[in-house]
Design a protein around this motif. Structure first.
Motif, PDB file in Angstrom:
ATOM      1  N   LYS A 167       6.994  14.853  -1.077  1.00 30.69           N
ATOM      2  CA  LYS A 167       5.763  14.810  -0.284  1.00 30.69           C
ATOM      3  C   LYS A 167       4.575  14.392  -1.148  1.00 30.69           C
ATOM      4  O   LYS A 167       3.630  13.769  -0.655  1.00 30.69           O
ATOM      5  N   ARG A 168       4.639  14.703  -2.406  1.00 25.98           N
ATOM      6  CA  ARG A 168       3.515  14.432  -3.301  1.00 25.98           C
ATOM      7  C   ARG A 168       3.588  13.046  -3.932  1.00 25.98           C
ATOM      8  O   ARG A 168       2.547  12.413  -4.163  1.00 25.98           O
ATOM      9  N   VAL A 169       4.808  12.544  -4.225  1.00 27.22           N
ATOM     10  CA  VAL A 169       4.898  11.345  -5.061  1.00 27.22           C
ATOM     11  C   VAL A 169       5.522  10.127  -4.386  1.00 27.22           C
ATOM     12  O   VAL A 169       5.303   9.000  -4.850  1.00 27.22           O
ATOM     13  N   TYR A 170       6.308  10.292  -3.313  1.00 28.77           N
ATOM     14  CA  TYR A 170       7.143   9.201  -2.801  1.00 28.77           C
ATOM     15  C   TYR A 170       6.487   8.548  -1.588  1.00 28.77           C
ATOM     16  O   TYR A 170       6.295   9.184  -0.554  1.00 28.77           O
ATOM     17  N   ALA A 221       0.825  -1.211   0.000  1.00 30.86           N
ATOM     18  CA  ALA A 221       0.000   0.000   0.000  1.00 30.86           C
ATOM     19  C   ALA A 221       0.860   1.262   0.000  1.00 30.86           C
ATOM     20  O   ALA A 221       0.531   2.253  -0.666  1.00 30.86           O
ATOM     21  N   MET A 222       1.988   1.239   0.734  1.00 35.11           N
ATOM     22  CA  MET A 222       2.844   2.422   0.802  1.00 35.11           C
ATOM     23  C   MET A 222       3.403   2.780  -0.567  1.00 35.11           C
ATOM     24  O   MET A 222       3.422   3.952  -0.964  1.00 35.11           O
ATOM     25  N   TRP A 223       3.847   1.770  -1.326  1.00 37.39           N
ATOM     26  CA  TRP A 223       4.442   2.053  -2.632  1.00 37.39           C
ATOM     27  C   TRP A 223       3.400   2.388  -3.691  1.00 37.39           C
ATOM     28  O   TRP A 223       3.747   2.879  -4.773  1.00 37.39           O
ATOM     29  N   ALA A 224       2.127   2.144  -3.362  1.00 38.45           N
ATOM     30  CA  ALA A 224       1.057   2.561  -4.267  1.00 38.45           C
ATOM     31  C   ALA A 224       0.633   4.004  -4.024  1.00 38.45           C
ATOM     32  O   ALA A 224      -0.109   4.580  -4.824  1.00 38.45           O
ATOM     33  N   LEU A 225       1.106   4.603  -2.919  1.00 36.18           N
ATOM     34  CA  LEU A 225       0.780   5.992  -2.627  1.00 36.18           C
ATOM     35  C   LEU A 225       1.477   6.923  -3.627  1.00 36.18           C
ATOM     36  O   LEU A 225       2.542   6.620  -4.145  1.00 36.18           O
ATOM     37  N   GLY A 226       0.891   8.070  -3.841  1.00 41.21           N
ATOM     38  CA  GLY A 226       1.565   9.101  -4.633  1.00 41.21           C
ATOM     39  C   GLY A 226       1.763   8.689  -6.075  1.00 41.21           C
ATOM     40  O   GLY A 226       0.862   8.160  -6.728  1.00 41.21           O
ATOM     41  N   ASP A 227       2.984   8.885  -6.561  1.00 34.92           N
ATOM     42  CA  ASP A 227       3.281   8.646  -7.972  1.00 34.92           C
ATOM     43  C   ASP A 227       4.744   8.236  -8.105  1.00 34.92           C
ATOM     44  O   ASP A 227       5.559   8.967  -8.679  1.00 34.92           O
ATOM     45  N   TYR A 228       5.090   7.044  -7.589  1.00 31.89           N
ATOM     46  CA  TYR A 228       6.485   6.612  -7.694  1.00 31.89           C
ATOM     47  C   TYR A 228       6.968   6.530  -9.139  1.00 31.89           C
ATOM     48  O   TYR A 228       8.154   6.811  -9.408  1.00 31.89           O
ATOM     49  N   PRO A 229       6.099   6.173 -10.104  1.00 37.29           N
ATOM     50  CA  PRO A 229       6.582   6.177 -11.490  1.00 37.29           C
ATOM     51  C   PRO A 229       7.219   7.499 -11.919  1.00 37.29           C
ATOM     52  O   PRO A 229       8.123   7.509 -12.764  1.00 37.29           O
TER      53      PRO A 229
END
Length: 259
Positions: free
Chosen positions: A210-213, A10-18
């Protein structure tokens, strides 16, 4: 899947890691593919592949590639954007669903380092690599910029679960060679930096992360009812981004041969 892995997914699905992979560190995948000498006909596994930062260039080099990751949202994004065919497979780095000695190259770009149990993940990297095959890793170092970022966030983030180890330890040569042990030979390791010119200043770096990671988003969510601590973390991350390492992020590039 146990509760810890659910939280990680769930954590890595937050924001916009791509956006981090494609806009900030896109070249790291090609660096590792070149270091591993990936070429036509090889069977390659990218562990904790995210959106395929290394898997895609490996496939473009002619290899048969499997990109595996715990987070299906990242795999879906990578598959939709990939300019080449490869297999996308949901998988836990600590329990890979592949037979022993299945791959000629097993690699990971700042991915497997985030598996909470380092020895379990290292054992899987070795297990699925054929004897004489290559294991290749790029990991952020403890003293480098991302290692410093995790150190800065630690007092504000949720406490790690019992047994979990800090991700940047994978960037410590002594630690990672102990994990792999005598099951590998011909270890080649080099500290390098990737130049990041995306941010005008530390505040812009902070706001982007703060927005993507995912880990940064999780740290701020932990401070939802602690505005003074959130403000302190704001200041600390901006100062870090303005510091001497803010534009050159150190990583450890390591390759080894499966004994």
């Amino acid at each position: 899947m146990d509760e810890l892995k659910q939280k990680h997914r769930a954590m890595w699905a937050l924001g916009d890691y791509p956006a981090v992979a494609s806009d900030v560190i896109p070249e790291l995948g090609e660096v590792l593919v070149k270091a591993c000498n990936v070429g036509p006909g090889q069977q390659v596994l990218d562990v904790a592949a995210g959106t395929g930062n290394a898997a895609v260039p490996a496939a473009l080099a002619g290899a048969q590639v499997v990109a595996s990751d715990l987070t299906p949202e990242l795999l879906a994004t990578g598959k939709a954007a990939a300019p080449v065919a490869l297999e996308w497979r949901e998988a836990d780095a600590e329990a890979l669903p592949f037979e022993d000695a299945s791959f000629d190259v097993v690699m990971s770009v700042v991915g497997v380092m985030f598996a909470p149990h380092h020895q379990a993940a290292a054992d899987e990297l070795v297990r699925v690599c054929r004897p004489g095959g290559t294991i290749g890793l790029i990991s952020w170092t403890p003293a480098g910029f991302i290692g410093q970022m995790f150190k800065t966030m630690k007092p504000y983030a949720p406490p790690p679960p019992p047994g979990a180890q800090p991700p940047p330890l994978w960037g410590d040569l002594e630690h990672v060679t102990a994990l792999l042990g005598d099951r590998v030979t011909d270890v080649v390791a080099e500290r390098r930096t990737v130049h990041v010119g995306n941010f005008a200043d530390g505040a812009e770096f902070r706001d982007f992360f703060k927005r993507v990671y995912g880990p940064t988003i999780a740290a701020y969510r932990n401070l939802a009812d602690r505005p003074e601590d959130a403000a302190a973390l704001d200041r600390a991350l901006a100062e870090l981004g303005d510091g001497p390492d803010g534009r050159d992020w150190e990583y450890l590039l390591l390759t080894a041969v499966r004994a």
